[in-house]
Design a protein around this motif. Sequence first.
Motif, PDB file in Angstrom:
ATOM      1  N   CYS A 172     -49.577  17.778 -33.643  1.00 26.27           N
ATOM      2  CA  CYS A 172     -48.771  18.886 -33.119  1.00 26.27           C
ATOM      3  C   CYS A 172     -47.382  18.377 -32.740  1.00 26.27           C
ATOM      4  CB  CYS A 172     -49.465  19.554 -31.930  1.00 26.27           C
ATOM      5  SG  CYS A 172     -49.284  18.720 -30.353  1.00 26.27           S
ATOM      6  N   PRO A 173     -46.389  19.275 -32.661  1.00 28.78           N
ATOM      7  CA  PRO A 173     -45.046  18.862 -32.246  1.00 28.78           C
ATOM      8  C   PRO A 173     -45.057  18.300 -30.827  1.00 28.78           C
ATOM      9  CG  PRO A 173     -45.026  21.067 -33.213  1.00 28.78           C
ATOM     10  CD  PRO A 173     -46.459  20.710 -33.002  1.00 28.78           C
ATOM     11  N   ILE A 174     -44.035  17.524 -30.490  1.00 30.26           N
ATOM     12  CA  ILE A 174     -43.943  16.954 -29.155  1.00 30.26           C
ATOM     13  C   ILE A 174     -43.787  18.063 -28.120  1.00 30.26           C
ATOM     14  CG2 ILE A 174     -41.453  16.614 -28.835  1.00 30.26           C
ATOM     15  CD1 ILE A 174     -44.003  13.803 -28.484  1.00 30.26           C
ATOM     16  N   ASN A 175     -43.211  19.182 -28.553  1.00 33.95           N
ATOM     17  CA  ASN A 175     -43.164  20.400 -27.740  1.00 33.95           C
ATOM     18  C   ASN A 175     -43.791  21.514 -28.572  1.00 33.95           C
ATOM     19  OD1 ASN A 175     -41.768  20.214 -25.039  1.00 33.95           O
ATOM     20  ND2 ASN A 175     -40.233  19.197 -26.320  1.00 33.95           N
ATOM     21  N   GLY A 176     -45.087  21.657 -28.441  1.00 30.99           N
ATOM     22  CA  GLY A 176     -45.760  22.671 -29.244  1.00 30.99           C
ATOM     23  C   GLY A 176     -47.266  22.544 -29.127  1.00 30.99           C
ATOM     24  N   SER A 177     -47.977  23.235 -30.002  1.00 29.54           N
ATOM     25  CA  SER A 177     -49.427  23.228 -29.939  1.00 29.54           C
ATOM     26  C   SER A 177     -50.015  23.435 -31.325  1.00 29.54           C
ATOM     27  CB  SER A 177     -49.925  24.329 -28.995  1.00 29.54           C
ATOM     28  OG  SER A 177     -49.553  25.610 -29.479  1.00 29.54           O
ATOM     29  N   VAL A 178     -51.292  23.112 -31.452  1.00 30.17           N
ATOM     30  CA  VAL A 178     -52.047  23.401 -32.662  1.00 30.17           C
ATOM     31  C   VAL A 178     -53.431  23.848 -32.222  1.00 30.17           C
ATOM     32  CG1 VAL A 178     -52.814  20.984 -32.936  1.00 30.17           C
ATOM     33  CG2 VAL A 178     -52.783  22.513 -34.906  1.00 30.17           C
ATOM     34  N   ASN A 179     -53.923  24.909 -32.838  1.00 32.25           N
ATOM     35  CA  ASN A 179     -55.202  25.495 -32.440  1.00 32.25           C
ATOM     36  C   ASN A 179     -56.338  24.894 -33.254  1.00 32.25           C
ATOM     37  OD1 ASN A 179     -56.971  27.116 -31.065  1.00 32.25           O
ATOM     38  ND2 ASN A 179     -55.961  29.041 -31.590  1.00 32.25           N
ATOM     39  N   TYR A 180     -57.565  25.252 -32.913  1.00 33.84           N
ATOM     40  CA  TYR A 180     -58.725  24.845 -33.705  1.00 33.84           C
ATOM     41  C   TYR A 180     -58.563  25.343 -35.135  1.00 33.84           C
ATOM     42  CZ  TYR A 180     -61.015  24.026 -29.191  1.00 33.84           C
ATOM     43  OH  TYR A 180     -61.329  23.572 -27.936  1.00 33.84           O
TER      44      TYR A 180
END
Length: 261
Positions: free
Chosen positions: A249-257
Motif C-alpha cells: 500500500c502507499p505510504i499514505n493510503g490503504s489496501v483492502n482484503y
Amino acid sequence: NNTNQCALGKSVDYQLESGNGGGDDDEVTDIAFNRHAAVLEFTGTWCAMCPSGYLHLKYLIEDYWSHDVVHILAFHDSTSDDPMGIKLTNTIFNKFSLGGFPGFVVDMRDATTEKVEILPMLERSFEKYPSTCGIKLTSSCSGGNGRVEAELYAAKSGTYRLAVYILEDGIVSPQNNNGSYDNKYVHNHVVRSLVSSIYEGDRVGDIKAGQKATKGYDFTLNSGWNADKCTICALVIDSNGYVTNAAVCPINGSVNYDYKK
C-alpha cells in the motif's frame, strides 16, 4: 452447481476453496482470498547480470500474472559499496544458501540463482499453496514519521506472523549492466528497511478461521528517501515459515482484503 458423493452410513464434509476439509484441528471457513506472492530479489549495483535477472522477473510477472499479485522486494548487497545495501540482505541471502547474485527467493520457500527456475516456483506457489489468510493495510506518514496498521483475516485457523518492509521506487543510481555502468539506471522495489522486528515475521498469534487480528507499527523514513516513492509491503507468514499472502500500500493510503469473487 455442485456434486458430491459419500459411502452408505458415512459422511463427507464441504470441499472449500482453500483445499482443506473441516475439523477441530484444521478449521476453515468458506472465505477465500486471492493469492499474492512475494519474490525476494537479491541484487547489487556491481552485479553485471542483475539487470537482466530483474528484467526476466519483471516480464515473467507481466506475462503470466501482474505486479498487483506478485510483489518484488529488491534486497541490495551490503558487503559492497552499493548505496542501497542493507545488512538484512546478506542475512537472508546466506539463510537460503544462494551462493551468487542475482538470486531469487519465492514466498520464503524456494530459492534459486537460475532465472529459468523462477516461473515453475511461482506456478507451484499459486497452484499448490492457496492463501489461508487475508490482509488489509492502512498507512499514514507526516514529516517522515508514520504508522502502519495491519489486519489479518484467517480463512484457516493457524498461527500467523507478519513481516513489514518499506520499499522505494524510482531511485537513480549507477548500475553495472552487462559489463558497463549505466549512471542513470532506475532502481525499483528497493527494500529500504524492515519495520517488523524480524524478517521471519513477528508473531500475530493463533487466529481462528473467520476471525481477525491486528498489529501496528511506527516507522521513520530516512531523510534521503523520497516519501512520494515509498510504499509499505507486508508479508503474511504461516506456521511453516512460508508466505501465504502479501500486500503493498502507499505510504499514505490503504489496501483492502483481496477476496476471491
